[in-house]
Design an enzyme around this catalytic site. Sequence first.
Site, PDB file in Angstrom:
ATOM      1  N   CYS A 124      -9.636  -2.368 -26.597  1.00 45.09           N
ATOM      2  CA  CYS A 124     -10.130  -2.725 -25.260  1.00 45.09           C
ATOM      3  C   CYS A 124     -11.650  -2.656 -25.358  1.00 45.09           C
ATOM      4  CB  CYS A 124      -9.601  -1.735 -24.221  1.00 45.09           C
ATOM      5  SG  CYS A 124     -10.432  -1.849 -22.619  1.00 45.09           S
ATOM      6  N   THR A 125     -12.322  -3.666 -24.818  1.00 51.21           N
ATOM      7  CA  THR A 125     -13.774  -3.746 -25.037  1.00 51.21           C
ATOM      8  C   THR A 125     -14.559  -2.674 -24.276  1.00 51.21           C
ATOM      9  OG1 THR A 125     -13.932  -5.446 -23.320  1.00 51.21           O
ATOM     10  CG2 THR A 125     -13.719  -6.195 -25.609  1.00 51.21           C
ATOM     11  N   HIS A 126     -13.917  -1.994 -23.342  1.00 44.95           N
ATOM     12  CA  HIS A 126     -14.591  -0.861 -22.690  1.00 44.95           C
ATOM     13  C   HIS A 126     -14.710   0.345 -23.624  1.00 44.95           C
ATOM     14  CE1 HIS A 126     -13.894  -3.024 -18.920  1.00 44.95           C
ATOM     15  NE2 HIS A 126     -14.621  -2.127 -18.295  1.00 44.95           N
ATOM     16  N   TYR A 140      -8.233  -4.893 -15.054  1.00 42.11           N
ATOM     17  CA  TYR A 140      -7.222  -5.948 -15.163  1.00 42.11           C
ATOM     18  C   TYR A 140      -5.882  -5.370 -15.626  1.00 42.11           C
ATOM     19  CZ  TYR A 140     -10.440 -10.036 -14.959  1.00 42.11           C
ATOM     20  OH  TYR A 140     -11.320 -11.017 -14.579  1.00 42.11           O
ATOM     21  N   GLY A 141      -5.962  -4.231 -16.326  1.00 42.06           N
ATOM     22  CA  GLY A 141      -4.782  -3.684 -17.001  1.00 42.06           C
ATOM     23  C   GLY A 141      -3.575  -3.471 -16.108  1.00 42.06           C
ATOM     24  N   ASP A 148     -15.715 -10.427 -18.912  1.00 40.34           N
ATOM     25  CA  ASP A 148     -14.765  -9.314 -19.052  1.00 40.34           C
ATOM     26  C   ASP A 148     -14.343  -8.899 -17.642  1.00 40.34           C
ATOM     27  OD1 ASP A 148     -13.344  -7.079 -20.189  1.00 40.34           O
ATOM     28  OD2 ASP A 148     -15.031  -5.788 -19.657  1.00 40.34           O
ATOM     29  N   SER A 149     -13.340  -8.051 -17.564  1.00 38.36           N
ATOM     30  CA  SER A 149     -12.940  -7.507 -16.268  1.00 38.36           C
ATOM     31  C   SER A 149     -14.057  -6.658 -15.664  1.00 38.36           C
ATOM     32  CB  SER A 149     -11.694  -6.638 -16.433  1.00 38.36           C
ATOM     33  OG  SER A 149     -12.006  -5.522 -17.249  1.00 38.36           O
ATOM     34  N   GLU A 204     -16.272   2.169 -16.072  1.00 34.93           N
ATOM     35  CA  GLU A 204     -16.836   1.458 -14.910  1.00 34.93           C
ATOM     36  C   GLU A 204     -17.617   2.421 -14.017  1.00 34.93           C
ATOM     37  OE1 GLU A 204     -16.689  -1.960 -13.935  1.00 34.93           O
ATOM     38  OE2 GLU A 204     -16.060  -2.204 -16.015  1.00 34.93           O
ATOM     39  N   CYS A 220     -12.571  -9.635 -23.498  1.00 34.44           N
ATOM     40  CA  CYS A 220     -11.590  -8.757 -22.843  1.00 34.44           C
ATOM     41  C   CYS A 220     -10.252  -8.978 -23.531  1.00 34.44           C
ATOM     42  CB  CYS A 220     -11.498  -9.127 -21.361  1.00 34.44           C
ATOM     43  SG  CYS A 220     -10.260  -8.197 -20.454  1.00 34.44           S
ATOM     44  N   ASN A 221      -9.705  -7.933 -24.118  1.00 31.01           N
ATOM     45  CA  ASN A 221      -8.408  -8.060 -24.785  1.00 31.01           C
ATOM     46  C   ASN A 221      -7.303  -8.390 -23.789  1.00 31.01           C
ATOM     47  OD1 ASN A 221      -8.652  -6.896 -27.804  1.00 31.01           O
ATOM     48  ND2 ASN A 221     -10.104  -5.871 -26.461  1.00 31.01           N
ATOM     49  N   THR A 222      -7.398  -7.814 -22.608  1.00 36.03           N
ATOM     50  CA  THR A 222      -6.342  -7.998 -21.614  1.00 36.03           C
ATOM     51  C   THR A 222      -6.325  -9.450 -21.123  1.00 36.03           C
ATOM     52  OG1 THR A 222      -6.714  -5.710 -21.006  1.00 36.03           O
ATOM     53  CG2 THR A 222      -5.371  -7.009 -19.508  1.00 36.03           C
TER      54      THR A 222
HETATM   55  N1  DGL Z   1     -12.253  -4.640 -21.324  1.00 34.22           N
HETATM   56  C1  DGL Z   1     -10.888  -4.964 -20.963  1.00 34.22           C
HETATM   57  C2  DGL Z   1     -10.073  -5.151 -22.235  1.00 34.22           C
HETATM   58  O1  DGL Z   1     -10.644  -5.411 -23.272  1.00 34.22           O
HETATM   59  C3  DGL Z   1     -10.401  -3.969 -19.983  1.00 34.22           C
HETATM   60  C4  DGL Z   1      -9.131  -4.345 -19.315  1.00 34.22           C
HETATM   61  C5  DGL Z   1      -8.969  -3.814 -17.928  1.00 34.22           C
HETATM   62  O2  DGL Z   1      -9.808  -4.132 -17.069  1.00 34.22           O
HETATM   63  O3  DGL Z   1      -7.984  -3.109 -17.704  1.00 34.22           O
HETATM   64  O4  DGL Z   1      -8.879  -5.076 -22.242  1.00 34.22           O
END
Ligand code: DGL
Length: 265
Positions: free
Chosen positions: A184-186, A43-44, A11-12, A152, A74-76
Amino acid sequence: MNASNPIGVFDSGVGGLSVLHEIRKALPGENLLYVADSGHAPYGDKSRQFIEARSIAISEFLVNQHAKAIVVACNTATGAAIATLRSRFLMPIIAMEPAVKPAVENTKSGVIGVMATSRTLASDNFVRLFARYSAEVEILGQACPGLVDQVEAGDLSGDKTRLLLEQYVLPLLERGADTIVLGCTHYPFLAPLIQDIVGPMVAVIDSAAAVARQLHRRLEVGDLLADASGSGTEFFWTSGTPNQAKPLVSQLWQASVEVYHLPTC
Ligand code: DGL
């Protein structure tokens, strides 16, 4: 490829640990490798090319660690890089998809809210998902800048996090949403606070358990399931600072763990 090889997950940052929890529940015998690209989170707000390059580099690292499958937790990164990853790597690559389908099945009001990064909401994958269901229900996409940073930073329940969440969630309720998708997985780490804000009548759902089931299926089909009677291990790497990451990863993983520095990749 050997069934005793580990599964790579990335993930990011620490958000993918919400997916790792479900993978551990579904697959207790598997050895799991987790990479948090916290040195480059979020990452967004990065370009698609940057996220794609990071996803390739991390996947190569996981392949070098003999991963038999990769979960893009990570969805992004899924939106930015999944087609490229699948064309470059031969092993099963499991991706995220916001839980819009279960939300459509759940909603009574006919309005669902999807909280995600703006990059996820603008991705081809999400546009297709939106097109598939938007005749049946109203889908409200809500970009949530700043939330990944709060997770984070380990701030899961402070005032600033609550204010940000209220700003993103209350307009969805005002427009009639009775089901909120965490795209988003966060965000699952913020689910208790989100539930507190929306109240008990609004469902808050994510896709981590579905992704773990999909991983299980793919490993089974490929005859790659590890012996389920054993107990699996976990290894954690970060592209950020391991000493800073260790307390947060331990808090979110609910066990004291070592976090290693991700070799330059
Ligand atoms: N956990 C990432 C997701 O699922 C976060 C993306 C990010 O870092 O902006 O999208």
